[in-house]
Scaffold this motif. Structure first.
Motif, short mmCIF file in Angstrom:
data_model
loop_
_atom_site.label_atom_id
_atom_site.label_comp_id
_atom_site.label_asym_id
_atom_site.label_seq_id
_atom_site.Cartn_x
_atom_site.Cartn_y
_atom_site.Cartn_z
N CYS A 149 15.10 15.45 95.65
CA CYS A 149 14.03 16.31 95.99
C CYS A 149 14.73 17.63 96.45
O CYS A 149 16.03 17.69 96.74
N SER A 150 13.79 18.61 96.53
CA SER A 150 14.51 20.24 97.00
C SER A 150 14.36 20.29 98.22
O SER A 150 15.52 20.62 98.90
N ALA A 151 13.29 20.29 98.89
CA ALA A 151 13.04 20.75 100.30
C ALA A 151 13.71 19.61 101.36
O ALA A 151 14.37 19.82 102.24
N TRP A 152 13.24 18.56 101.14
CA TRP A 152 13.76 17.22 101.80
C TRP A 152 14.05 16.09 101.20
O TRP A 152 12.99 15.78 100.18
N PRO A 153 15.03 15.30 101.28
CA PRO A 153 15.93 15.57 102.12
C PRO A 153 16.96 16.61 101.75
O PRO A 153 18.23 16.88 102.27
N ALA A 154 16.84 17.37 100.56
CA ALA A 154 17.77 18.38 99.99
C ALA A 154 19.27 17.78 99.90
O ALA A 154 20.23 18.59 100.15
N LYS A 155 19.39 16.53 99.36
CA LYS A 155 20.60 16.18 98.86
C LYS A 155 20.33 14.72 97.99
O LYS A 155 19.12 14.38 97.56
N VAL A 156 21.28 14.24 97.29
CA VAL A 156 21.33 13.24 96.57
C VAL A 156 21.68 12.04 97.16
O VAL A 156 23.05 11.75 97.79
N PHE A 157 20.98 11.17 97.15
CA PHE A 157 21.40 9.86 97.91
C PHE A 157 22.51 9.06 97.29
O PHE A 157 22.77 8.98 96.33
#
Length: 210
Positions: A149-157
């Motif tokens: 996702c871009s806004a949240w969580p704004a990272k790659v799991f």
């Protein structure tokens, strides 16, 4: 009794069973394995046999290993593995173990080997992704698509299935049936496929828990 042996995968073939059924089998050269060390509960804290498989030139063996192998004979070995044993006192250093000494036809075993290397692979080959539509105008045929996702969580799991190195992993196939044993050639024929490429080292072990 020793719980397993070390061998080498020779390839696959097919044969017909006693009922005329077609059986795909993997041919394994199992042994001869030489006992290079005996582990006992009093000295090592567990019971096992250290087995040497495949001769190796002495000049290509390190000095510490040369001294270790001299205790069990005059040969050096390319592969060394440990196998569980019920009573280590019944074995001696330098004793040779062959497949007919450990396994029987019809017995189920577990086989561990190193899988084939596939290099850097995409998500379709590595993880079985379906890919994009194979239609006119589609521009994402074999790409993974969105990875976060871009806004949240704004990272790659962590653990996200992505392209990367595929293969060269230790894999165990369980409950493989021994179809035939040919003691004159030290061959064991196992029903079905076995991990690894031709000439790959495998360990064949008995099933300890049903």
């Amino acid at each position: 009794m020793c719980k397993g042996l070390v061998g080498k995968k020779l390839g696959m073939m097919s044969m017909y069973g006693p009922n005329g059924n077609y059986i795909p089998v993997t041919v394994l050269q199992v042994g001869p394995c030489v006992i290079t060390q005996i582990k006992k509960m009093g000295t090592d804290g567990y019971q096992a046999l250290q087995l040497g498989f495949g001769e190796k030139k002495q000049k290509k063996t390190t000095r510490p290993l040369q001294g270790h192998f001299k205790k069990s004979g005059d040969l050096c070995y390319a592969t060394v593995r440990e196998m569980d044993v019920d009573d280590p006192d019944t074995y001696t250093l330098g004793q040779t173990l062959r497949p007919e000494d450990v396994f029987a036809v019809g017995e189920k075993v577990n086989i561990t080997g190193i899988t084939k290397g596939r290099g850097f692979s995409g998500v379709m080959k590595r993880h079985g992704f379906g890919g994009g539509r194979e239609t006119h105008g589609c521009k994402n045929h074999r790409v993974p698509g969105s990875i976060g996702c871009s806004a949240w969580p704004a990272k790659v799991f962590k653990g996200k299935r992505m392209p990367g190195h595929y293969g060269v992993e230790t894999k165990t196939i369980r409950n493989l049936e021994i179809v035939d044993i040919r003691p004159e050639e030290d061959l064991v024929l196992v029903k079905g496929p076995v991990p690894g490429s031709r000439s790959g080292i495998v360990t064949i072990s008995k099933i300890l828990f049903a």
